[in-house]
Design an enzyme around this catalytic site. Structure first.
Site, PDB file in Angstrom:
ATOM      1  N   ARG A 164      33.933 -65.205  -3.814  1.00 37.12           N
ATOM      2  CA  ARG A 164      33.432 -64.538  -2.622  1.00 37.12           C
ATOM      3  C   ARG A 164      32.779 -63.226  -3.055  1.00 37.12           C
ATOM      4  NH1 ARG A 164      38.733 -66.172  -1.796  1.00 37.12           N
ATOM      5  NH2 ARG A 164      39.042 -67.764  -0.169  1.00 37.12           N
ATOM      6  N   LYS A 192      42.159 -63.624  -1.067  1.00 35.93           N
ATOM      7  CA  LYS A 192      42.823 -63.276   0.178  1.00 35.93           C
ATOM      8  C   LYS A 192      44.333 -63.128  -0.040  1.00 35.93           C
ATOM      9  CE  LYS A 192      39.414 -65.483   3.196  1.00 35.93           C
ATOM     10  NZ  LYS A 192      39.183 -66.504   4.250  1.00 35.93           N
ATOM     11  N   HIS A 204      28.032 -67.033   1.503  1.00 38.05           N
ATOM     12  CA  HIS A 204      28.775 -68.049   0.763  1.00 38.05           C
ATOM     13  C   HIS A 204      27.871 -69.110   0.143  1.00 38.05           C
ATOM     14  CE1 HIS A 204      32.502 -66.324   1.576  1.00 38.05           C
ATOM     15  NE2 HIS A 204      32.986 -67.120   2.502  1.00 38.05           N
ATOM     16  N   ARG A 256      28.748 -69.867  -3.405  1.00 38.81           N
ATOM     17  CA  ARG A 256      30.122 -70.398  -3.451  1.00 38.81           C
ATOM     18  C   ARG A 256      30.115 -71.875  -3.038  1.00 38.81           C
ATOM     19  NH1 ARG A 256      35.558 -68.830  -3.296  1.00 38.81           N
ATOM     20  NH2 ARG A 256      36.856 -69.670  -1.617  1.00 38.81           N
ATOM     21  N   HIS A 294      41.644 -71.666  -2.715  1.00 35.63           N
ATOM     22  CA  HIS A 294      42.078 -72.186  -1.420  1.00 35.63           C
ATOM     23  C   HIS A 294      43.582 -72.407  -1.425  1.00 35.63           C
ATOM     24  CE1 HIS A 294      37.844 -73.962  -0.404  1.00 35.63           C
ATOM     25  NE2 HIS A 294      37.950 -72.688  -0.086  1.00 35.63           N
ATOM     26  N   TYR A 346      34.324 -80.467   0.767  1.00 39.11           N
ATOM     27  CA  TYR A 346      33.234 -80.643  -0.191  1.00 39.11           C
ATOM     28  C   TYR A 346      33.117 -82.081  -0.668  1.00 39.11           C
ATOM     29  CZ  TYR A 346      33.003 -75.580  -0.279  1.00 39.11           C
ATOM     30  OH  TYR A 346      32.872 -74.271   0.090  1.00 39.11           O
TER      31      TYR A 346
END
Length: 326
Positions: free
Chosen positions: A169, A197, A271, A274, A297, A306
């Protein structure tokens, strides 16, 4: 003996400041809990703060005397109002409900209320949006767009190469320090540790092209930008740490130079690289759980989106290549 006059009611009335302040104080305590103990990112906290302030105002206008008087119907009305009156998108409304739900779970855990009135309230359905990637040749045009004869161009090239090399990110890249990418031997590292995160760290390999771009920037670009921030890897034109917004502007400028978006192609967003990173790995046969680790994730279900993009690509190849596909 004259009749005794009734004492005036001094309890907090509907919409009183006392009620507003009680709920607002609880909201601030919850936000502090998220920031200090849960390590929630600053941008997420700012969004939650806006959401719970809106909720506190709604409760005040509804005339509730205390947080314990809030009902499930109030929460449902709040959600409906966000969509029909405020005009928020389904995603923004779902985030606001998540904030209100988190606050009331906190109130329940603290013993302020006896039940979670948000538990049965459903968030609006979100449209399924598959992440959009650009082709490898478009990525090459994008990362090669900056003018590397200038210090800022060297910085921009290194930034874009690192974004695509790691799938990071933008916020994760701009917080890197020089020591994060330069080893004890003075060489650019082959693996960088990114902080995502919730403060969760992950190790991500750095490819040869990104390492070469970083080396060129560190040797010829970064020193020429001054040094008000001695630690920051990516500096702005004044020598301070490059902000997330400025890094996003770098991506936009490079996209303009590279002729992106292409007709019918995905719009340029923060993004973009990414999504392209993940899609290209999946299409090349990478295991989805490996891609999950590289992206940071928490759940493989988030990464599996994806695989749907990859299936679409396979269908397109099949339709254009198989002699009896059509």
């Amino acid at each position: 003996m004259p009749p005794r006059r009734a004492e005036p009611d001094v309890s907090p009335g509907p919409g009183s400041p006392e009620v507003r302040d009680a709920l607002a104080a609880a909201a601030e305590a919850w936000l502090a809990h998220l920031g200090v103990e849960r390590g929630v990112a600053g941008n997420t906290l700012a969004a939650y703060r806006r959401d719970v302030r809106r909720w506190c105002d709604f409760v005040r206008r509804s005339g509730r005397r205390a947080p314990a008087e809030v009902t499930e119907a109030d929460v449902s009305a709040f959600v409906v109002g966000l969509r029909t009156e405020v005009g928020l998108s389904a995603a923004s409304t779902a985030r606001a409900l998540a904030a209100v739900r988190g606050l009331h779970r906190f109130l329940l855990a603290e013993g302020t209320v006896d039940a979670d009135v948000t538990r049965e309230v459903r968030a609006p359905s979100l449209p399924r949006r598959l992440p959009k990637a650009i082709a490898v040749d478009a990525v090459l045009r994008l990362v090669q767009a900056p003018d590397t004869t200038t210090p800022l161009g060297l910085r921009d090239r290194a930034l874009l190469e690192l974004l695509y090399a790691t799938g990071a990110r933008i916020s994760e890249i701009v917080q890197l320090d020089v020591d994060d990418v330069v080893g004890s031997d003075g060489e650019v590292v082959h693996v960088v540790r990114l902080t995502g995160k919730g403060g969760k760290q992950r190790a991500v390999p750095v490819g040869s092209h990104a390492r070469a771009a970083l080396d060129a920037y560190l040797v010829r670009g970064r020193p020429a930008l001054g040094g008000s921030d001695a630690r920051a890897l990516f500096r702005n034109s004044r020598g301070g740490r490059l902000s997330r917004q400025s890094a996003w502007a770098v991506l936009r400028r490079a996209a303009d130079t590279a002729g992106l978006p292409e007709p019918g192609g995905p719009p340029v967003g923060p993004h973009l690289l990414r999504h392209s990173f993940a899609t290209h790995l999946i299409e090349a046969g990478a295991d989805v759980r490996v891609v999950q680790e590289l992206l940071g994730h928490a759940s493989v279900a988030t990464t599996q989106v994806y695989t749907h993009v990859s299936v679409d690509a396979l269908r397109e190849v099949y339709a254009t290549s198989h002699p009896r596909a059509r």
